[in-house]
Design a protein around this motif. Sequence first.
Motif, PDB file in Angstrom:
ATOM      1  N   GLU A   1       0.772 -11.376  16.930  1.00 17.35           N
ATOM      2  CA  GLU A   1       0.892  -9.918  16.956  1.00 17.35           C
ATOM      3  C   GLU A   1       0.071  -9.233  15.868  1.00 17.35           C
ATOM      4  O   GLU A   1       0.389  -8.128  15.439  1.00 17.35           O
ATOM      5  CB  GLU A   1       2.364  -9.487  16.910  1.00 17.35           C
ATOM      6  CG  GLU A   1       3.114  -9.927  18.164  1.00 17.35           C
ATOM      7  CD  GLU A   1       4.486  -9.296  18.295  1.00 17.35           C
ATOM      8  OE1 GLU A   1       4.710  -8.216  17.730  1.00 17.35           O
ATOM      9  OE2 GLU A   1       5.320  -9.901  18.982  1.00 17.35           O
TER      10      GLU A   1
ATOM     11  N   ARG B   1      -7.777  -0.434  21.549  1.00 17.14           N
ATOM     12  CA  ARG B   1      -6.664  -0.214  20.622  1.00 17.14           C
ATOM     13  C   ARG B   1      -5.500  -1.047  21.141  1.00 17.14           C
ATOM     14  O   ARG B   1      -5.379  -1.286  22.331  1.00 17.14           O
ATOM     15  CB  ARG B   1      -6.225   1.253  20.603  1.00 17.14           C
ATOM     16  CG  ARG B   1      -7.280   2.222  20.164  1.00 17.14           C
ATOM     17  CD  ARG B   1      -6.687   3.644  20.174  1.00 17.14           C
ATOM     18  NE  ARG B   1      -7.751   4.617  20.194  1.00 17.14           N
ATOM     19  CZ  ARG B   1      -7.809   5.682  20.971  1.00 17.14           C
ATOM     20  NH1 ARG B   1      -6.842   5.941  21.829  1.00 17.14           N
ATOM     21  NH2 ARG B   1      -8.813   6.513  20.906  1.00 17.14           N
ATOM     22  N   ASP B   2      -4.629  -1.432  20.248  1.00 20.60           N
ATOM     23  CA  ASP B   2      -3.399  -2.160  20.615  1.00 20.60           C
ATOM     24  C   ASP B   2      -3.697  -3.474  21.327  1.00 20.60           C
ATOM     25  O   ASP B   2      -3.030  -3.837  22.305  1.00 20.60           O
ATOM     26  CB  ASP B   2      -2.482  -1.282  21.477  1.00 20.60           C
ATOM     27  CG  ASP B   2      -2.080   0.002  20.785  1.00 20.60           C
ATOM     28  OD1 ASP B   2      -1.864  -0.033  19.554  1.00 20.60           O
ATOM     29  OD2 ASP B   2      -2.002   1.045  21.448  1.00 20.60           O
TER      30      ASP B   2
ATOM     31  N   THR C   1      -3.712  -7.450  20.406  1.00 19.15           N
ATOM     32  CA  THR C   1      -3.227  -8.338  19.351  1.00 19.15           C
ATOM     33  C   THR C   1      -3.379  -9.801  19.759  1.00 19.15           C
ATOM     34  O   THR C   1      -3.525 -10.123  20.941  1.00 19.15           O
ATOM     35  CB  THR C   1      -1.738  -8.065  19.042  1.00 19.15           C
ATOM     36  OG1 THR C   1      -0.964  -8.317  20.222  1.00 19.15           O
ATOM     37  CG2 THR C   1      -1.521  -6.635  18.573  1.00 19.15           C
TER      38      THR C   1
ATOM     39  N   SER D   1      -5.401   2.908  29.989  1.00 20.32           N
ATOM     40  CA  SER D   1      -4.290   2.032  29.605  1.00 20.32           C
ATOM     41  C   SER D   1      -4.237   0.845  30.553  1.00 20.32           C
ATOM     42  O   SER D   1      -4.184   1.027  31.773  1.00 20.32           O
ATOM     43  CB  SER D   1      -2.965   2.791  29.687  1.00 20.32           C
ATOM     44  OG  SER D   1      -2.960   3.856  28.779  1.00 20.32           O
TER      45      SER D   1
ATOM     46  N   SER E   1      -3.368  -7.391  14.881  1.00 22.91           N
ATOM     47  CA  SER E   1      -4.375  -6.590  15.569  1.00 22.91           C
ATOM     48  C   SER E   1      -5.719  -7.313  15.564  1.00 22.91           C
ATOM     49  O   SER E   1      -6.120  -7.887  14.552  1.00 22.91           O
ATOM     50  CB  SER E   1      -4.500  -5.241  14.873  1.00 22.91           C
ATOM     51  OG  SER E   1      -5.452  -4.443  15.525  1.00 22.91           O
TER      52      SER E   1
ATOM     53  N   GLY F   1      -2.457  -2.199  26.352  1.00 25.89           N
ATOM     54  CA  GLY F   1      -3.538  -1.856  25.433  1.00 25.89           C
ATOM     55  C   GLY F   1      -4.287  -0.625  25.914  1.00 25.89           C
ATOM     56  O   GLY F   1      -4.114  -0.185  27.054  1.00 25.89           O
TER      57      GLY F   1
END
Length: 124
Positions: A78, A71-72, A74, A20, A80, A24
């Motif tokens: 916002e 992942r996550d 953007t 993390s 992806s 993200g």
Amino acid sequence: MAFNAKRNDNDKALHGAWCSIMGGQFLIARAGNENYLTAQERNGKRKASTPGERQRSLYKSIAEGILLDWRDVTDDQEQSIPYSVDAAVEVLMDNPELVAAIMAEANDFENYRRDDIEQQAKKQ
């Protein structure tokens, strides 16, 4: 306690561990792995003549050998951003603090320890 020569997970080192960073999730392989070193040679790290070329070569090598997925992540709307090497290079170019954080995780050997290492230590 003796040195445990089997404490590292070589699969994680090459194929990555999820970390993390700044909201993200990033799949990060260990720094210095064979894929990263091969990518550095292929991307012309030694042949780049300008600072911009060297930076792009480095970031492409990171995207091919260290930063393997995300992942996550953007954009400013916002939306992806799907992972690809090209997308990763652009994100890295725009976010030098992310590069530093990814490389710090890639150099943190604790990310690549075997999951059962704590149980092994208790047996000794």
